[in-house]
Write an enzyme that holds these catalytic residues in place. Structure first.
Site, PDB file in Angstrom:
ATOM      1  N   ASN A 197       0.832  -1.197   0.000  1.00  0.00           N
ATOM      2  CA  ASN A 197       0.000   0.000   0.000  1.00  0.00           C
ATOM      3  C   ASN A 197       0.869   1.249   0.000  1.00  0.00           C
ATOM      4  O   ASN A 197       1.914   1.310   0.667  1.00  0.00           O
ATOM      5  CB  ASN A 197      -0.994   0.004   1.163  1.00  0.00           C
ATOM      6  CG  ASN A 197      -0.339  -0.131   2.520  1.00  0.00           C
ATOM      7  OD1 ASN A 197       0.617  -0.876   2.685  1.00  0.00           O
ATOM      8  ND2 ASN A 197      -0.865   0.578   3.517  1.00  0.00           N
ATOM      9  N   VAL A 198       0.459   2.240  -0.777  1.00  0.00           N
ATOM     10  CA  VAL A 198       1.184   3.506  -0.890  1.00  0.00           C
ATOM     11  C   VAL A 198       0.196   4.630  -0.623  1.00  0.00           C
ATOM     12  O   VAL A 198      -0.708   4.876  -1.427  1.00  0.00           O
ATOM     13  CB  VAL A 198       1.808   3.672  -2.292  1.00  0.00           C
ATOM     14  CG1 VAL A 198       2.548   5.011  -2.383  1.00  0.00           C
ATOM     15  CG2 VAL A 198       2.756   2.517  -2.605  1.00  0.00           C
ATOM     16  N   GLU A 199       0.341   5.298   0.513  1.00  0.00           N
ATOM     17  CA  GLU A 199      -0.603   6.347   0.901  1.00  0.00           C
ATOM     18  C   GLU A 199      -0.152   7.702   0.377  1.00  0.00           C
ATOM     19  O   GLU A 199       0.961   7.868  -0.142  1.00  0.00           O
ATOM     20  CB  GLU A 199      -0.754   6.377   2.423  1.00  0.00           C
ATOM     21  CG  GLU A 199      -1.381   5.093   2.963  1.00  0.00           C
ATOM     22  CD  GLU A 199      -1.565   5.115   4.472  1.00  0.00           C
ATOM     23  OE1 GLU A 199      -2.285   4.232   4.968  1.00  0.00           O
ATOM     24  OE2 GLU A 199      -0.999   6.003   5.143  1.00  0.00           O
ATOM     25  N   ASN A 200      -1.024   8.694   0.516  1.00  0.00           N
ATOM     26  CA  ASN A 200      -0.763  10.030  -0.002  1.00  0.00           C
ATOM     27  C   ASN A 200      -1.355  11.054   0.953  1.00  0.00           C
ATOM     28  O   ASN A 200      -2.383  10.794   1.593  1.00  0.00           O
ATOM     29  CB  ASN A 200      -1.386  10.165  -1.393  1.00  0.00           C
ATOM     30  CG  ASN A 200      -0.925  11.407  -2.115  1.00  0.00           C
ATOM     31  OD1 ASN A 200      -1.374  12.521  -1.839  1.00  0.00           O
ATOM     32  ND2 ASN A 200      -0.021  11.234  -3.064  1.00  0.00           N
TER      33      ASN A 200
ATOM     34  N   CYS B 229     -10.759  -3.121  -3.755  1.00  0.00           N
ATOM     35  CA  CYS B 229      -9.826  -4.148  -4.216  1.00  0.00           C
ATOM     36  C   CYS B 229     -10.566  -5.417  -4.636  1.00  0.00           C
ATOM     37  O   CYS B 229     -10.149  -6.106  -5.569  1.00  0.00           O
ATOM     38  CB  CYS B 229      -8.812  -4.468  -3.125  1.00  0.00           C
ATOM     39  SG  CYS B 229      -7.544  -3.192  -2.949  1.00  0.00           S
TER      40      CYS B 229
ATOM     41  N   CYS C 127     -10.250  -4.622   0.817  1.00  0.00           N
ATOM     42  CA  CYS C 127     -11.345  -3.652   0.890  1.00  0.00           C
ATOM     43  C   CYS C 127     -12.287  -3.861  -0.291  1.00  0.00           C
ATOM     44  O   CYS C 127     -12.002  -4.620  -1.221  1.00  0.00           O
ATOM     45  CB  CYS C 127     -10.787  -2.229   0.887  1.00  0.00           C
ATOM     46  SG  CYS C 127     -10.076  -1.717  -0.700  1.00  0.00           S
TER      47      CYS C 127
ATOM     48  N   GLU D  95      -3.096  -4.686  -3.077  1.00  0.00           N
ATOM     49  CA  GLU D  95      -3.645  -5.591  -4.089  1.00  0.00           C
ATOM     50  C   GLU D  95      -3.690  -4.924  -5.458  1.00  0.00           C
ATOM     51  O   GLU D  95      -3.334  -5.528  -6.479  1.00  0.00           O
ATOM     52  CB  GLU D  95      -5.070  -6.030  -3.695  1.00  0.00           C
ATOM     53  CG  GLU D  95      -5.152  -6.762  -2.365  1.00  0.00           C
ATOM     54  CD  GLU D  95      -5.427  -5.831  -1.187  1.00  0.00           C
ATOM     55  OE1 GLU D  95      -6.196  -6.216  -0.303  1.00  0.00           O
ATOM     56  OE2 GLU D  95      -4.881  -4.704  -1.174  1.00  0.00           O
TER      57      GLU D  95
ATOM     58  N   TYR E  88      -5.561  11.985   0.894  1.00  0.00           N
ATOM     59  CA  TYR E  88      -5.863  10.617   1.306  1.00  0.00           C
ATOM     60  C   TYR E  88      -6.448   9.723   0.217  1.00  0.00           C
ATOM     61  O   TYR E  88      -6.089   8.566   0.083  1.00  0.00           O
ATOM     62  CB  TYR E  88      -6.808  10.626   2.507  1.00  0.00           C
ATOM     63  CG  TYR E  88      -6.196  11.140   3.789  1.00  0.00           C
ATOM     64  CD1 TYR E  88      -4.815  11.340   3.907  1.00  0.00           C
ATOM     65  CD2 TYR E  88      -6.991  11.443   4.895  1.00  0.00           C
ATOM     66  CE1 TYR E  88      -4.246  11.816   5.079  1.00  0.00           C
ATOM     67  CE2 TYR E  88      -6.429  11.921   6.083  1.00  0.00           C
ATOM     68  CZ  TYR E  88      -5.060  12.105   6.165  1.00  0.00           C
ATOM     69  OH  TYR E  88      -4.503  12.575   7.330  1.00  0.00           O
TER      70      TYR E  88
ATOM     71  N   CYS F 274      -3.968   0.724  -2.750  1.00  0.00           N
ATOM     72  CA  CYS F 274      -3.863  -0.490  -1.936  1.00  0.00           C
ATOM     73  C   CYS F 274      -2.823  -1.451  -2.506  1.00  0.00           C
ATOM     74  O   CYS F 274      -2.484  -1.410  -3.695  1.00  0.00           O
ATOM     75  CB  CYS F 274      -5.213  -1.190  -1.864  1.00  0.00           C
ATOM     76  SG  CYS F 274      -6.509  -0.223  -1.061  1.00  0.00           S
TER      77      CYS F 274
END
EC number: 3.5.4.5
Length: 251
Positions: free
Chosen positions: A65-68, A113, A110, A78, A71, A76
């Site tokens: 997962n790569v967040e920002n 995904c 989720c 997957e 948001y 995700c």
């Protein structure tokens, strides 16, 4: 400068090639997802997730997962793994394993995904794991029952014309809901909801809700709710709610 550990995100698992994985292959796939988790970028949720996707030729694509800071732009694990595989030309997958830091509960994809996995078919097995490597196998159909997929777009559709039906040309004595019509009638209701009409009538209600009309009548209510109309009448109420009208009354 970032310290990057040398590690390939694309590996292979030796398996018989069938869709049903051996226990050893499942364990290796889960291990790959746990290793992918180590690279998660999640400074906002602090919830690390890793995924390992197995293609039909036993190639493994990993993702985290790569967040920002914005948001909703986060991606995700997957979807990262699947996007990597698709960008390399793959479209069919045997299985995907998902890992997180949850100790007592299997990590589950989720809703977004689940739909993303479903895009590429219902036959991909999904392995939900815990930190100790234990897992629960589920199908895409179990995770997303009664799902929507690409094949839905190819199904036969009904056009607007078919929905509306075809009335054609018809003779209607007293006239109810006409588009463009010339109406003559002596019924209790001579004309209701006319688009563009010339109406002659002697009924109790000569014209109601006319778009553009010339109305002559002697009923109790000659014209109600006219858009643009010329009205002549002797009823109790000759014209109510006229847009642009010329009205002659004798009351």
């Amino acid at each position: 400068m970032d310290q990057v550990k040398s590690s390939s995100t694309v590996t292979h698992i030796n398996d018989q090639g069938s869709r049903h994985l051996s226990q050893e292959a499942i364990e290796k796939l889960i291990q790959q997802s746990q290793e992918a988790k180590q690279h998660a970028y999640c400074p906002y949720s602090n919830f690390r997730v890793g995924a390992a996707l197995l293609t039909m030729d036993n190639t493994v694509f990993r993702g985290c997962n790569v967040e920002n800071a914005c948001y909703n732009l986060g991606v995700c694990a997957e979807r990262n793994a699947i996007s990597k595989a698709v960008s390399e030309g793959y479209r069919s997958f045997k299985a995907i394993a998902i890992a997180s830091d949850q100790k007592d509960q299997f990590i589950s994809p989720c809703g977004g995904c689940r739909q993303f996995i479903r895009e590429f078919g219902l036959n991909c097995d999904v392995y939900l794991s815990k930190t100790d490597g234990s897992h629960r196998k589920m199908t895409v159909d179990e995770l997303l029952p009664v799902s929507f997929g690409p094949e839905e777009l190819d199904m036969k559709k009904v056009t607007d014309g078919q929905l509306a039906g075809s009335i054609g040309e018809a003779f209607i004595p007293d006239a109810v809901s006409l588009g463009s019509a010339e109406v003559e009638g002596t019924g209790a209701l001579d004309a209701v909801s006319l688009g563009s009409a010339e109406v002659d009538g002697t009924g109790a209600l000569d014209a109601v809700s006319l778009g553009s009309a010339e109305v002559e009548g002697t009923g109790a209510l000659d014209a109600v709710s006219l858009g643009s109309a010329e009205v002549e009448g002797t009823g109790a109420l000759d014209a109510v709610s006229l847009g642009s009208a010329e009205i002659n009354t004798s009351n």
